[in-house]
Design an enzyme around this catalytic site. Structure first.
Site, PDB file in Angstrom:
ATOM      1  CB  CYS A 128     -25.997 -16.726  74.526  1.00 29.42           C
ATOM      2  SG  CYS A 128     -24.842 -17.834  75.365  1.00 29.42           S
TER       3      CYS A 128
ATOM      4  CB  ALA B  28     -45.097 -12.241  70.680  1.00 27.90           C
TER       5      ALA B  28
HETATM    6  N1  LIG Z   1     -24.740 -21.509  77.621  1.00 31.13           N
HETATM    7  C1  LIG Z   1     -25.048 -21.808  76.375  1.00 31.13           C
HETATM    8  O1  LIG Z   1     -26.122 -22.300  76.087  1.00 31.13           O
HETATM    9  C2  LIG Z   1     -24.083 -21.547  75.260  1.00 31.13           C
HETATM   10  C3  LIG Z   1     -22.899 -20.857  75.486  1.00 31.13           C
HETATM   11  N2  LIG Z   1     -22.039 -20.609  74.439  1.00 31.13           N
HETATM   12  C4  LIG Z   1     -20.767 -19.936  74.702  1.00 31.13           C
HETATM   13  O2  LIG Z   1     -19.893 -20.869  75.351  1.00 31.13           O
HETATM   14  C5  LIG Z   1     -19.072 -20.192  76.302  1.00 31.13           C
HETATM   15  C6  LIG Z   1     -19.247 -20.830  77.673  1.00 31.13           C
HETATM   16  O3  LIG Z   1     -20.575 -20.616  78.087  1.00 31.13           O
HETATM   17  P1  LIG Z   1     -21.184 -21.380  79.360  1.00 31.13           P
HETATM   18  O4  LIG Z   1     -20.856 -22.828  79.259  1.00 31.13           O
HETATM   19  O5  LIG Z   1     -22.589 -20.958  79.474  1.00 31.13           O
HETATM   20  O6  LIG Z   1     -20.299 -20.716  80.517  1.00 31.13           O
HETATM   21  P2  LIG Z   1     -20.279 -21.002  82.068  1.00 31.13           P
HETATM   22  O7  LIG Z   1     -20.000 -19.721  82.710  1.00 31.13           O
HETATM   23  O8  LIG Z   1     -21.476 -21.820  82.455  1.00 31.13           O
HETATM   24  O9  LIG Z   1     -19.007 -21.969  82.254  1.00 31.13           O
HETATM   25  C7  LIG Z   1     -17.676 -21.570  82.090  1.00 31.13           C
HETATM   26  C8  LIG Z   1     -16.786 -22.512  82.922  1.00 31.13           C
HETATM   27  O10 LIG Z   1     -15.429 -22.199  82.658  1.00 31.13           O
HETATM   28  C9  LIG Z   1     -14.684 -22.339  83.877  1.00 31.13           C
HETATM   29  N3  LIG Z   1     -13.443 -21.588  83.791  1.00 31.13           N
HETATM   30  C10 LIG Z   1     -13.264 -20.240  83.767  1.00 31.13           C
HETATM   31  N4  LIG Z   1     -11.950 -19.949  83.713  1.00 31.13           N
HETATM   32  C11 LIG Z   1     -11.276 -21.122  83.708  1.00 31.13           C
HETATM   33  C12 LIG Z   1      -9.900 -21.472  83.669  1.00 31.13           C
HETATM   34  N5  LIG Z   1      -8.937 -20.545  83.640  1.00 31.13           N
HETATM   35  N6  LIG Z   1      -9.574 -22.773  83.667  1.00 31.13           N
HETATM   36  C13 LIG Z   1     -10.509 -23.721  83.719  1.00 31.13           C
HETATM   37  N7  LIG Z   1     -11.853 -23.446  83.746  1.00 31.13           N
HETATM   38  C14 LIG Z   1     -12.219 -22.160  83.744  1.00 31.13           C
HETATM   39  C15 LIG Z   1     -15.657 -21.801  84.930  1.00 31.13           C
HETATM   40  O11 LIG Z   1     -15.313 -22.248  86.211  1.00 31.13           O
HETATM   41  C16 LIG Z   1     -16.997 -22.351  84.435  1.00 31.13           C
HETATM   42  O12 LIG Z   1     -17.284 -23.625  85.007  1.00 31.13           O
HETATM   43  C17 LIG Z   1     -19.461 -18.713  76.217  1.00 31.13           C
HETATM   44  O13 LIG Z   1     -18.608 -18.078  75.303  1.00 31.13           O
HETATM   45  C18 LIG Z   1     -20.875 -18.751  75.645  1.00 31.13           C
HETATM   46  O14 LIG Z   1     -21.192 -17.582  74.938  1.00 31.13           O
HETATM   47  C19 LIG Z   1     -22.282 -21.061  73.177  1.00 31.13           C
HETATM   48  C20 LIG Z   1     -23.430 -21.756  72.895  1.00 31.13           C
HETATM   49  C21 LIG Z   1     -24.419 -22.063  73.909  1.00 31.13           C
HETATM   50  O1  LIG Z   2     -25.152 -19.015  71.984  1.00 32.62           O
HETATM   51  C1  LIG Z   2     -25.911 -19.486  72.794  1.00 32.62           C
HETATM   52  O2  LIG Z   2     -25.729 -19.507  73.996  1.00 32.62           O
HETATM   53  C2  LIG Z   2     -27.199 -20.102  72.375  1.00 32.62           C
HETATM   54  O3  LIG Z   2     -28.219 -19.068  72.459  1.00 32.62           O
HETATM   55  C3  LIG Z   2     -29.534 -19.512  72.146  1.00 32.62           C
HETATM   56  O4  LIG Z   2     -29.927 -20.570  73.020  1.00 32.62           O
HETATM   57  P1  LIG Z   2     -30.523 -20.307  74.499  1.00 32.62           P
HETATM   58  O5  LIG Z   2     -30.045 -18.983  74.985  1.00 32.62           O
HETATM   59  O6  LIG Z   2     -30.227 -21.523  75.284  1.00 32.62           O
HETATM   60  O7  LIG Z   2     -32.097 -20.241  74.364  1.00 32.62           O
HETATM   61  P2  LIG Z   2     -33.178 -19.941  73.219  1.00 32.62           P
HETATM   62  O8  LIG Z   2     -34.097 -21.082  73.146  1.00 32.62           O
HETATM   63  O9  LIG Z   2     -32.561 -19.487  71.970  1.00 32.62           O
HETATM   64  O10 LIG Z   2     -33.956 -18.712  73.886  1.00 32.62           O
HETATM   65  C4  LIG Z   2     -33.300 -17.477  74.138  1.00 32.62           C
HETATM   66  C5  LIG Z   2     -34.307 -16.464  74.635  1.00 32.62           C
HETATM   67  O11 LIG Z   2     -35.214 -16.095  73.602  1.00 32.62           O
HETATM   68  C6  LIG Z   2     -36.565 -16.253  74.037  1.00 32.62           C
HETATM   69  N1  LIG Z   2     -37.385 -16.638  72.865  1.00 32.62           N
HETATM   70  C7  LIG Z   2     -37.023 -17.671  72.074  1.00 32.62           C
HETATM   71  C8  LIG Z   2     -37.778 -17.995  70.969  1.00 32.62           C
HETATM   72  C9  LIG Z   2     -38.922 -17.252  70.660  1.00 32.62           C
HETATM   73  O12 LIG Z   2     -39.642 -17.508  69.662  1.00 32.62           O
HETATM   74  N2  LIG Z   2     -39.265 -16.221  71.462  1.00 32.62           N
HETATM   75  C10 LIG Z   2     -38.523 -15.888  72.575  1.00 32.62           C
HETATM   76  O13 LIG Z   2     -38.866 -14.927  73.286  1.00 32.62           O
HETATM   77  C11 LIG Z   2     -36.502 -17.317  75.120  1.00 32.62           C
HETATM   78  O14 LIG Z   2     -37.602 -17.231  75.986  1.00 32.62           O
HETATM   79  C12 LIG Z   2     -35.185 -16.972  75.787  1.00 32.62           C
HETATM   80  O15 LIG Z   2     -35.357 -15.938  76.727  1.00 32.62           O
HETATM   81  C13 LIG Z   2     -29.536 -20.069  70.716  1.00 32.62           C
HETATM   82  O16 LIG Z   2     -30.834 -20.580  70.396  1.00 32.62           O
HETATM   83  C14 LIG Z   2     -28.502 -21.184  70.548  1.00 32.62           C
HETATM   84  O17 LIG Z   2     -28.463 -21.623  69.199  1.00 32.62           O
HETATM   85  C15 LIG Z   2     -27.139 -20.641  70.959  1.00 32.62           C
HETATM   86  O18 LIG Z   2     -26.165 -21.667  70.881  1.00 32.62           O
END
Ligand SMILES: NC(=O)C1=CN([C@@H]2O[C@H](COP(=O)(O)OP(=O)(O)OC[C@H]3O[C@@H](n4cnc5c(N)ncnc54)[C@H](O)[C@@H]3O)[C@@H](O)[C@H]2O)C=CC1
Ligand SMILES: O=C(O)[C@H]1O[C@H](OP(=O)(O)OP(=O)(O)OC[C@H]2O[C@@H](n3ccc(=O)[nH]c3=O)[C@H](O)[C@@H]2O)[C@H](O)[C@@H](O)[C@@H]1O
Length: 472
Positions: free
Chosen positions: A283, A275
């Site tokens: 995300c 909590a």
């Molecule tokens: N951040 C996370 O922990 C996670 C993100 N995702 C998903 O992955 C995707 C990417 O997320 P992030 O890496 O956080 O995004 P981000 O916003 O950090 O990075 C995206 C990158 O793509 C580049 N970009 C945009 N348009 C472009 C183009 N036309 N050509 C080349 N590069 C281009 C940008 O300059 C930027 O560096 C999203 O759909 C997100 O939901 C999935 C799992 C975990």
């Molecule tokens: O699609 C995504 O981007 C990613 O989103 C989350 O990963 P992330 O956002 O990096 O972080 P988490 O550790 O999941 O935490 C997300 C949020 O929930 C909160 N949280 C998490 C766990 C919990 O028990 N309670 C809680 O409040 C965290 O503080 C944070 O604000 C998922 O855990 C990943 O599996 C997924 O790939």
């Protein structure tokens, strides 16, 4: 490395960068493309654009060996068999995912094609995006047999991204034919057959319970839904425990004991039952909204997701009122705020509940002295220092002369503060902990009035327990 695949990763954000170095780590040849020239320059000069453990070492190990960085998308596409699209899919105005970055990349890929390629959706996208990607390729003149589209959602978390990528519970491949599924099987073979884990130079100490990872092949639609449903379910778990925490607090029960008791049931499990201030990050908020929208588009009212979102928003208001209830009025009060990132171990402030709270406290007239181990530079860029906001060098400096200390992010170091020193620094020994990092009895022993989430408030004799206050 006989089964090395040539991979292009488009996007060098969290997911693209981590995927690129990890694909190199398991023996593939990777070209990582980004249209942000400054980022590419920084990467090529050995810089690391995000705070992520193990990433600096991995970049140093693979830069110009397994991975090259470029802004030339055509070069990346033409020298690769698999093209991973890892650009952002932010929330649009209706709650749906904004797929314009994905579409822009797909049309660029179409114009660069020089033979059969598999396009892989790594970004989180709504169901049927695979069909739109195919349609877009065909509209740009690419022949049907020249490409396939596969969904390969990413489940890594920020802060543990490298470990999560190399030791995943599961790898989901959503492919609508064998040829493309086979290429993805080859790419992930070192993780799914365990050969990476037995290598001498494998990243140690982060083995998941599922080792080697299970590789699940589904249709593209199912894979797209697996990703949205997984994030929505994790968000649901958090909102559920937060709703229970509000009840626990009213009846003087302890949410930490309740979560432990629930989590011991293996069908429930202990994870994601912490909590706090509600979930944030780039995300969960956007994916819950996008999944709700996807269902709505298909005529399904997935009201449960709307409740998950409402509980989450409410959680912050409850905490804000707790601060106000403890201090009576906020105008002119000095508050120390520990944490700005959306969770510990990351500098990411996107949709950060901590930053939102700082904003609300400032709007209510409080003066905030904030500290975060990694996120201050990013926070300062959008919330610059002012008469009401300053950034401190450490937790103790933030606490100096403050009317109360607020813990907003679960950085490990905030759970290990020198309580005696903290007591001396604060004007009043009041700690309001949005992350339950301390035991209430321990805080009272150290002379603090301690308010947390879903647990009875703990008061010292001097402070006295006020009657329950109704805060409007
Ligand atoms: N951040 C996370 O922990 C996670 C993100 N995702 C998903 O992955 C995707 C990417 O997320 P992030 O890496 O956080 O995004 P981000 O916003 O950090 O990075 C995206 C990158 O793509 C580049 N970009 C945009 N348009 C472009 C183009 N036309 N050509 C080349 N590069 C281009 C940008 O300059 C930027 O560096 C999203 O759909 C997100 O939901 C999935 C799992 C975990
Ligand atoms: O699609 C995504 O981007 C990613 O989103 C989350 O990963 P992330 O956002 O990096 O972080 P988490 O550790 O999941 O935490 C997300 C949020 O929930 C909160 N949280 C998490 C766990 C919990 O028990 N309670 C809680 O409040 C965290 O503080 C944070 O604000 C998922 O855990 C990943 O599996 C997924 O790939």
């Amino acid at each position: 490395m006989s089964d090395s695949v040539s991979i292009c990763v488009i996007g060098s954000g969290y997911v693209g960068l981590v995927a690129a170095v990890c694909f190199a780590e398991i023996g593939h040849k990777v070209i990582c493309v980004d249209n942000n020239e400054a980022k590419i320059k920084m990467l090529n000069e050995g810089g690391v654009p995000i705070y992520e453990q193990h990433l600096p070492d991995m970049l140093a190990k693979h830069l110009n060996r397994g991975v090259e960085f470029t802004s030339d998308l055509a070069y990346g596409v033409q020298n690769s068999d698999a093209i991973f699209i890892a650009v952002g899919t932010p929330q649009g105005s209706t709650g749906s995912a904004d797929l314009s970055y994905v579409e822009a990349v797909v049309s660029e890929i179409a114009h660069a094609m020089n033979g059969y390629k598999v396009l892989v959706e790594k970004s989180t996208v709504p169901v049927y995006t695979n069909e739109w990607v195919s349609r877009c390729m065909l509209r740009h003149g690419v022949e049907p047999g020249e490409f396939d589209v596969v969904s390969n959602p990413e489940f890594l978390r920020e802060g543990t991204a490298i470990g999560d990528f190399l030791h995943p519970d599961r790898i989901v491949v959503g492919a609508n034919n064998d040829r493309s599924a086979e290429l993805l099987r080859r790419i992930y073979a070192p993780l799914s057959n365990g050969s990476y884990y037995t290598r001498e130079d494998a990243l140690p100490g982060m083995l998941s319970e599922h080792n080697p990872a299970t590789l699940l092949v589904t249709s593209a639609q199912s894979a797209e839904i697996i990703k949205h449903a997984s994030n929505a379910f994790l968000a649901l778990k958090i909102s559920f425990i937060n709703a229970v925490s509000n009840l626990a607090e009213v009846v003087d029960a302890d949410i930490e004991d309740i979560a432990a008791g629930m989590g011991l049931d293996s069908r429930i499990g202990p994870k994601f039952l912490r909590a706090g201030l509600g979930y944030g990050g780039s995300c969960f908020p956007k994916d819950v909204a996008a999944f709700y929208w996807v269902a709505q588009q298909q005529g399904i009212n997935f009201q449960l997701l709307e409740e998950v979102r409402k509980i989450n928003a409410n959680q912050q208001d409850i905490f804000f009122n707790k601060v106000r209830g403890a201090l009576w009025t906020l105008r002119g009060k000095k508050l120390a705020a520990l944490g700005l990132s959306f969770k510990g171990d990351t500098d990411d402030i996107r949709e950060s509940p901590a930053l939102d709270l700082v904003r609300k406290l400032i709007d209510a007239g409080a003066n905030v002295s904030a500290y975060d181990p990694a996120a201050m530079e990013k926070a300062e860029a959008i919330l610059p220092p002012s008469d009401q906001l300053s950034y401190a060098f450490n937790a103790y400096e933030a606490a100096e002369g403050a009317d109360a200390l607020l813990i907003l992010t679960d950085w490990k170091e905030f759970g290990r503060l020198d309580l005696q020193r903290l007591h001396q620094m604060l004007k009043f020994p009041i700690v309001i902990d949005g992350r339950n990092l301390y035991k209430p009895a321990h805080m009272v022993e150290h002379g603090f009035t301690y308010l947390s989430v879903g647990r009875p408030a703990a008061y010292t004799a001097q402070q006295g327990k006020p009657r329950k206050l109704v805060v409007s």
